[in-house]
Scaffold this active site. Structure first.
Site, PDB file in Angstrom:
ATOM      1  NE  ARG A 112      -1.590  -2.336   2.729  1.00 24.33           N
ATOM      2  CZ  ARG A 112      -1.626  -3.602   2.283  1.00 24.33           C
ATOM      3  NH1 ARG A 112      -2.626  -3.997   1.569  1.00 24.33           N
ATOM      4  NH2 ARG A 112      -0.685  -4.465   2.581  1.00 24.33           N
ATOM      5  CB  THR A 113       3.472   2.542   2.261  1.00 23.45           C
ATOM      6  OG1 THR A 113       2.739   2.009   3.365  1.00 23.45           O
ATOM      7  CG2 THR A 113       4.009   3.905   2.616  1.00 23.45           C
ATOM      8  CE  LYS A 132      27.991  -2.821  -7.007  1.00 24.23           C
ATOM      9  NZ  LYS A 132      28.209  -1.658  -7.864  1.00 24.23           N
ATOM     10  NE  ARG A 188       7.170   0.576   4.802  1.00 16.46           N
ATOM     11  CZ  ARG A 188       5.962   0.023   4.777  1.00 16.46           C
ATOM     12  NH1 ARG A 188       5.825  -1.234   4.438  1.00 16.46           N
ATOM     13  NH2 ARG A 188       4.899   0.726   5.099  1.00 16.46           N
ATOM     14  CG  HIS A 228       3.578   3.726   8.522  1.00 11.42           C
ATOM     15  ND1 HIS A 228       3.706   4.627   7.480  1.00 11.42           N
ATOM     16  CD2 HIS A 228       3.129   2.576   7.955  1.00 11.42           C
ATOM     17  CE1 HIS A 228       3.364   4.031   6.348  1.00 11.42           C
ATOM     18  NE2 HIS A 228       3.006   2.792   6.607  1.00 11.42           N
TER      19      HIS A 228
HETATM   20  N1   CP Z   1      -0.265  -0.003   5.743  1.00 16.37           N
HETATM   21  C1   CP Z   1       0.960  -0.323   5.249  1.00 16.37           C
HETATM   22  O1   CP Z   1       1.991   0.257   5.635  1.00 16.37           O
HETATM   23  O2   CP Z   1       0.933  -1.309   4.308  1.00 16.37           O
HETATM   24  P1   CP Z   1       2.194  -1.797   3.465  1.00 16.37           P
HETATM   25  O3   CP Z   1       3.165  -2.438   4.431  1.00 16.37           O
HETATM   26  O4   CP Z   1       1.664  -2.756   2.449  1.00 16.37           O
HETATM   27  O5   CP Z   1       2.814  -0.576   2.842  1.00 16.37           O
END
Ligand code: CP
Length: 307
Positions: free
Chosen positions: A55-56, A84, A105, A133
């Site tokens: 999703r993100t 590397k 991320r 998040h």
């Molecule tokens: N909600 C969320 O962070 O989903 P993903 O891990 O799929 O990005």
């Protein structure tokens, strides 16, 4: 209203004022109702994903493309020069020359803040370890405001892995800006970390600890379910708690009529698919809203003149 979000980093919900949040939610709402296709025309968004995401990553990508921007990046470190021996520092330093904004991320807590120190372009934290998040919390708020028509005066249950769930940490912290009552439902070993409870107390947020969904369901307006974060603790501990909360349609017999169920997704078995067809299920609407909220963030961070 002046755009105070221009060129900001989004690293933690704690960095956002109530005014910032309202500006983001209002912009997302406008973009949902009246799409605009050129707000980040020809800007380049770098998607630096060192950890899996559906999703993100894809909602940021969709948001960028719908606003006229371009996207580059990676979805794992598999083909990077990090393999590397290159450092995160040098990787971010270089990527910030190739893009106008970085979405990151990472498995490590604090990685997004480190990236922001290195990059002279805005950095958005798309999840750093078990820490934060923040953009998910904004999606959650947007969705709650949409389905409950308010953000104050709500009773909200947070259920599942409150210890390692970064969406929970960001959401609990953003709740401090509103008049909400929190019910914290988790196994004993996965309760909300003490520093976050301390801040909740300091801010005067009413909260209580519970072990079962049944105890809280008749009282709440929002049931925020989460996955047990298998990847963040030992297999032996995971076996103890993995099937602790499994929401079924039977649980909902005593729900208030306005109850909505949220989940940041992915789900494993904590919500059975039979719940999806009930009027309470709202998690797929929540996932759809991710695009509008992330469009708002990209537009505000990259346009000084945006009203
Ligand atoms: N909600 C969320 O962070 O989903 P993903 O891990 O799929 O990005």
């Amino acid at each position: 209203m002046a755009n105070t979000m221009y060129q900001r980093d989004i690293l933690s919900t704690k960095d956002l004022s109530l005014e910032n949040i309202q500006h983001i939610l209002d912009t997302a709402s406008k973009l949902k109702q009246h799409p605009v296709s050129n707000l980040i025309k020809d800007k380049i968004i770098a998607q630096c994903f060192f950890e899996p995401s559906t999703r993100t990553r894809l909602s940021f990508e969709s948001a960028a493309l719908r606003l006229g921007g371009h996207v580059l990046g990676f979805s794992s470190d598999e083909n990077l020069s990090i393999k590397k021996g290159e450092t995160l520092h040098d990787t971010i330093k270089v990527v910030s020359e190739y893009a106008d904004l970085i979405v990151i991320r990472h498995t490590r807590e604090g990685a997004a803040r480190l990236a922001a120190e290195i990059s002279d372009k805005p950095v958005i934290n798309a999840g750093d370890g078990a820490n934060q998040h923040p953009t998910q919390a904004l999606v959650d708020l947007f969705t709650i405001n949409e389905c409950q028509k308010r953000l104050d005066g709500l009773s909200i249950a947070l259920v599942g892995d409150l210890k390692y769930g970064r969406t929970i940490h960001s959401f609990a912290e953003i709740c401090m800006l509103f008049d909400v009552r929190l019910y914290l439902v988790s196994p004993e070993i996965l309760t909300l970390p003490e520093p976050i409870c301390d801040i909740l107390k300091k801010q005067g947020i009413r909260f209580s600890f519970h072990r079962s969904i049944e105890e809280v369901i008749p009282k709440i307006d929002i049931l925020y379910m989460t996955r047990i974060q298998q990847e963040r603790f030992s297999q032996a501990e995971y076996q103890l708690v993995k099937d602790h909360y499994i929401l079924t349609p039977e649980h909902l017999h005593h729900a208030k009529s306005n109850l909505k169920i949220l989940h940041p997704l992915p789900r494993l078995n904590e919500i059975v698919t039979g719940v999806d067809a009930t009027p309470y299920a709202h998690y797929f609407n929540q996932a759809a809203n991710a695009v509008y909220v992330r469009q708002a963030l990209l537009a505000l961070l990259l346009n000084e003149q945006l009203p």
